[in-house]
Write a protein that holds these residues in place. Structure first.
Motif, short mmCIF file in Angstrom:
data_model
loop_
_atom_site.label_atom_id
_atom_site.label_comp_id
_atom_site.label_asym_id
_atom_site.label_seq_id
_atom_site.Cartn_x
_atom_site.Cartn_y
_atom_site.Cartn_z
N ARG A 118 0.83 -1.21 0.00
CA ARG A 118 0.00 0.00 0.00
C ARG A 118 0.86 1.26 0.00
NH1 ARG A 118 -2.27 -0.88 4.30
NH2 ARG A 118 -4.25 -1.80 3.61
N GLY A 137 -6.05 7.70 -1.40
CA GLY A 137 -6.29 6.46 -0.67
C GLY A 137 -7.29 5.56 -1.38
N ALA A 138 -8.33 6.16 -1.94
CA ALA A 138 -9.35 5.38 -2.64
C ALA A 138 -8.77 4.77 -3.92
CB ALA A 138 -10.54 6.26 -2.97
N ALA A 141 -6.50 1.81 -2.93
CA ALA A 141 -7.29 0.67 -2.50
C ALA A 141 -7.94 -0.03 -3.69
CB ALA A 141 -8.36 1.12 -1.50
N GLU A 145 -7.19 -3.89 -4.96
CA GLU A 145 -8.30 -4.83 -5.07
C GLU A 145 -8.36 -5.42 -6.47
OE1 GLU A 145 -11.41 -7.12 -3.92
OE2 GLU A 145 -10.39 -5.70 -2.58
N ALA A 150 -5.43 -6.90 -2.07
CA ALA A 150 -6.01 -6.16 -0.96
C ALA A 150 -5.64 -6.78 0.39
CB ALA A 150 -7.52 -6.07 -1.12
N ALA A 153 -1.99 -5.96 1.41
CA ALA A 153 -1.60 -4.56 1.22
C ALA A 153 -0.66 -4.06 2.30
CB ALA A 153 -2.85 -3.68 1.17
#
Length: 332
Positions: A118, A137-138, A141, A145, A150, A153
């Motif tokens: 991440r 951040g979105a 993520a 995914e 995910a 991460a």
């Protein structure tokens, strides 16, 4: 779609993004050549055209010049001569305009081993001056995914397997919507399930309008996912075009399994089969232009013990061998 104006057209500033789909293709090279010190000719007069919206397979044995070509397209190295245009603009001169619209995974991802997966993506996204920090951040993520990372991460990248590192590199290429995705051996290190997932991802990206340029040594992978293909050998382009057109360059083969290969080969030649060869209990040849049931009956009438009689459809590997005159080393 609006045509791309010439580079010198004052109506379009250099910073204006160019939509793929120009008449010359999303990627277009003319006479592209790279000669290294010592005289080694890595790429020799390459004329390549990648259509917009295609999944374009770039094939060739080791040392054929594929990675050198990709590095020139991305502006990582300068060509010795010739031109390369990506999204309608010259590379490497227009790299600052082109590269934000391109996702790339070349020769494996460069990662910070001490950072988590991440945090690697957060760092990379922060380095993009056009990225909105409010949605960082979105985006990270969603990219994790999408490549199936995910759950891992928070794990340090140095503890990732080779396949996980490949996935993280793909996630980095997918942080932003891209008009062009350039992938050099993207399934390297992946297990069969991971390879299937990457194939699905590539198809989804193409369906969304992203052009995918895929270099691989896995012929089966290229055959399953690509719409167009180009074949290189020894630095030269041998063929390019739609996958169906390239496959048509190879002939189907009739395969007879028998403990009587010499007699079977004789009968097949009499029946009009061409290029008949025997290898152990397998006899193959280009099928004659007649009912194959009659050919099988002729074998039986001649006393040949037929244990197998099949027509093997031409594959991409057959086309590759027909073009290059050599096999394809899929183990490297």
């Amino acid at each position: 779609m609006d045509p791309v104006r010439p580079e010198s057209d004052p109506a379009r500033p250099e910073s204006d993004p160019v939509r793929p789909g120009a008449a010359d293709g999303v990627i277009a090279t003319r006479g592209l050549t790279k000669r290294y010190r010592g005289g080694q000719l890595a790429v020799d007069g390459l004329d390549l055209t990648v259509p917009a919206g295609s999944v374009f397979g770039f094939l060739g044995p080791n040392g054929s010049g594929k990675t050198t070509t990709i590095r020139m397209l991305m502006g990582l190295i300068e060509p010795t001569s010739g031109t390369a245009r990506v999204l309608g603009l010259p590379m490497p001169r227009a790299a600052r305009t082109v590269l934000p619209q391109v996702g790339a995974l070349i020769e494996g991802p460069a990662l910070y081993g001490h950072l988590s997966g991440r945090d690697n993506l957060l760092r990379l996204d922060a380095a993009d001056p056009t990225a909105d920090p409010r949605t960082r951040g979105a985006r990270v993520a969603a990219a994790l995914e999408r490549v199936g990372l995910a759950a891992a991460a928070g794990k340090r990248a140095k503890a990732y397997s080779l396949g996980m590192k490949q996935r993280l590199g793909l996630a980095a290429a997918l942080l932003r919507p891209r008009r062009l995705l350039v992938l050099d051996e993207p399934t390297n290190g992946l297990d069969p399930q991971g390879m299937r997932e990457i194939r699905t991802l590539i198809r989804e990206l193409a369906a969304d309008g992203t052009t995918v340029f895929l270099s691989s040594h896995l012929l089966d992978e290229i055959e399953q996912v690509c719409t167009h293909v180009a074949v290189m050998a020894r630095g030269r382009l041998l063929a390019q075009g739609a996958m169906a057109d390239l496959a048509a360059g190879a002939r189907d083969r009739l395969v007879v399994t028998t403990p009587d290969p010499a007699e079977a080969a004789r009968v097949l030649k009499e029946q009009g089969a061409a290029d008949v060869t025997a290898d152990g209990d397998k006899v193959t040849g280009e099928p004659p232009d007649r009912d194959l049931a009659e050919v099988n009956a002729a074998l039986v009438a001649a006393g040949v013990r037929v244990r197998g009689f099949t027509l093997r459809r031409a594959s991409l590997e057959d086309s590759f061998v027909a073009l290059t005159g050599e096999g394809f080393d899929v183990a490297r």
